[in-house]
Write an enzyme that holds these catalytic residues in place. Structure first.
Site, mmCIF file in Angstrom:
data_model
loop_
_atom_site.group_PDB
_atom_site.id
_atom_site.type_symbol
_atom_site.label_atom_id
_atom_site.label_comp_id
_atom_site.label_asym_id
_atom_site.label_seq_id
_atom_site.Cartn_x
_atom_site.Cartn_y
_atom_site.Cartn_z
ATOM 1 N N CYS A 79 9.579 11.060 32.987
ATOM 2 C CA CYS A 79 10.672 12.123 32.646
ATOM 3 C C CYS A 79 10.080 13.247 31.332
ATOM 4 O O CYS A 79 9.121 13.975 31.854
ATOM 5 C CB CYS A 79 11.793 11.485 31.967
ATOM 6 S SG CYS A 79 13.276 12.351 31.943
ATOM 7 N N HIS A 184 13.923 8.930 36.550
ATOM 8 C CA HIS A 184 13.443 7.483 35.862
ATOM 9 C C HIS A 184 13.645 6.273 36.818
ATOM 10 O O HIS A 184 14.599 5.741 37.484
ATOM 11 C CB HIS A 184 14.873 7.373 35.100
ATOM 12 C CG HIS A 184 14.974 8.379 33.783
ATOM 13 N ND1 HIS A 184 14.433 7.889 32.591
ATOM 14 C CD2 HIS A 184 15.417 9.449 33.736
ATOM 15 C CE1 HIS A 184 14.712 9.042 31.821
ATOM 16 N NE2 HIS A 184 15.319 9.837 32.411
ATOM 17 N N GLU A 186 12.878 3.347 36.159
ATOM 18 C CA GLU A 186 13.357 2.178 35.363
ATOM 19 C C GLU A 186 14.884 1.996 35.746
ATOM 20 O O GLU A 186 15.449 1.155 35.392
ATOM 21 C CB GLU A 186 13.204 2.294 34.058
ATOM 22 C CG GLU A 186 14.024 3.201 32.983
ATOM 23 C CD GLU A 186 13.528 4.626 33.029
ATOM 24 O OE1 GLU A 186 12.614 4.784 33.726
ATOM 25 O OE2 GLU A 186 14.049 5.283 32.240
#
Length: 209
Positions: A79, A184, A186
């Site tokens: 990011c 992202h 994650e």
């Protein structure tokens, strides 16, 4: 050892947990010595470009990051971390980045029915040779939260893209041992974990005797 840079303004907890789910044992990087010890470096981040670079300078991490990347150590920006890899950013002025990928960070331009920031799931088109996307079908959706994107000086480092504002927007970078993800991983469920697992494989391969 996988080092995760602590910018103090980042999504570091969720990134650490994602790597731990994959069996890795990442450690926080908060100084030049830990950059040197790491076999691979992850630079996560949320917030403004100038703030992220200010933290890197305060913690004397700018030159160690550059040296590590130029020495062949795998580096992954996530990011804001991906944007920090570029030469410069126009966010709140003109700011110098790490200069590991030739290009500039510019504001997104929304098209009809779109908004900036771009928040949500977007279908990502990856190049056939993109190492972090091995085993991940093209057009898989990943979770984005961003108002700016990296505009590369040449197409070479663009590993994946999305369509936004009627144009192709860089979603992932690959420039030798330097990688970037605008989305992202994650927060992108199994597909995101697959991307991070591929990065761990790159780190393992780079550190193999």
């Amino acid at each position: 050892m996988l080092g995760v840079v602590d910018l103090g303004v980042s999504n570091i907890g969720s990134v650490m947990r994602a790597f731990q789910r994959l069996g890795s044992d990442p450690v926080l990087v908060d100084g030049p010595a830990s950059i040197a010890k790491a076999k691979g470096i992850v630079l996560p981040g949320v917030g403004a470009f100038r703030d992220g670079m200010a933290v890197l300078r305060e913690r004397r991490l700018v030159e160690p990051m550059r040296d590590a990347a130029r020495g062949g150590k795998p580096v992954l920006g996530v990011c804001l971390g991906m944007q920090l890899l570029a030469d410069r950013s126009e966010e709140y002025g003109d700011h110098e980045g790490l200069g590991l990928v030739s290009g500039k960070v510019v504001r997104l331009r929304a098209g009809v029915g779109e908004r900036v920031p771009n928040i949500g799931w977007c279908d990502v088109t990856a190049g056939n040779c993109a190492r972090l996307f091995r085993g991940v079908p093209s057009e898989t959706s990943f979770y984005f939260v961003h108002s700016y994107h990296v505009q590369c000086a040449s197409p070479g480092p663009v590993a994946a893209s999305i369509r936004f504002g009627g144009a192709s927007v860089t979603a992932a970078l690959e420039c030798g041992n330097v990688f970037g993800l605008q989305f992202h991983p994650e927060k992108s469920q199994d597909a995101g974990l697959a991307i991070l697992e591929n990065f761990l494989s790159v780190v393992e391969g780079a550190s193999a005797p």
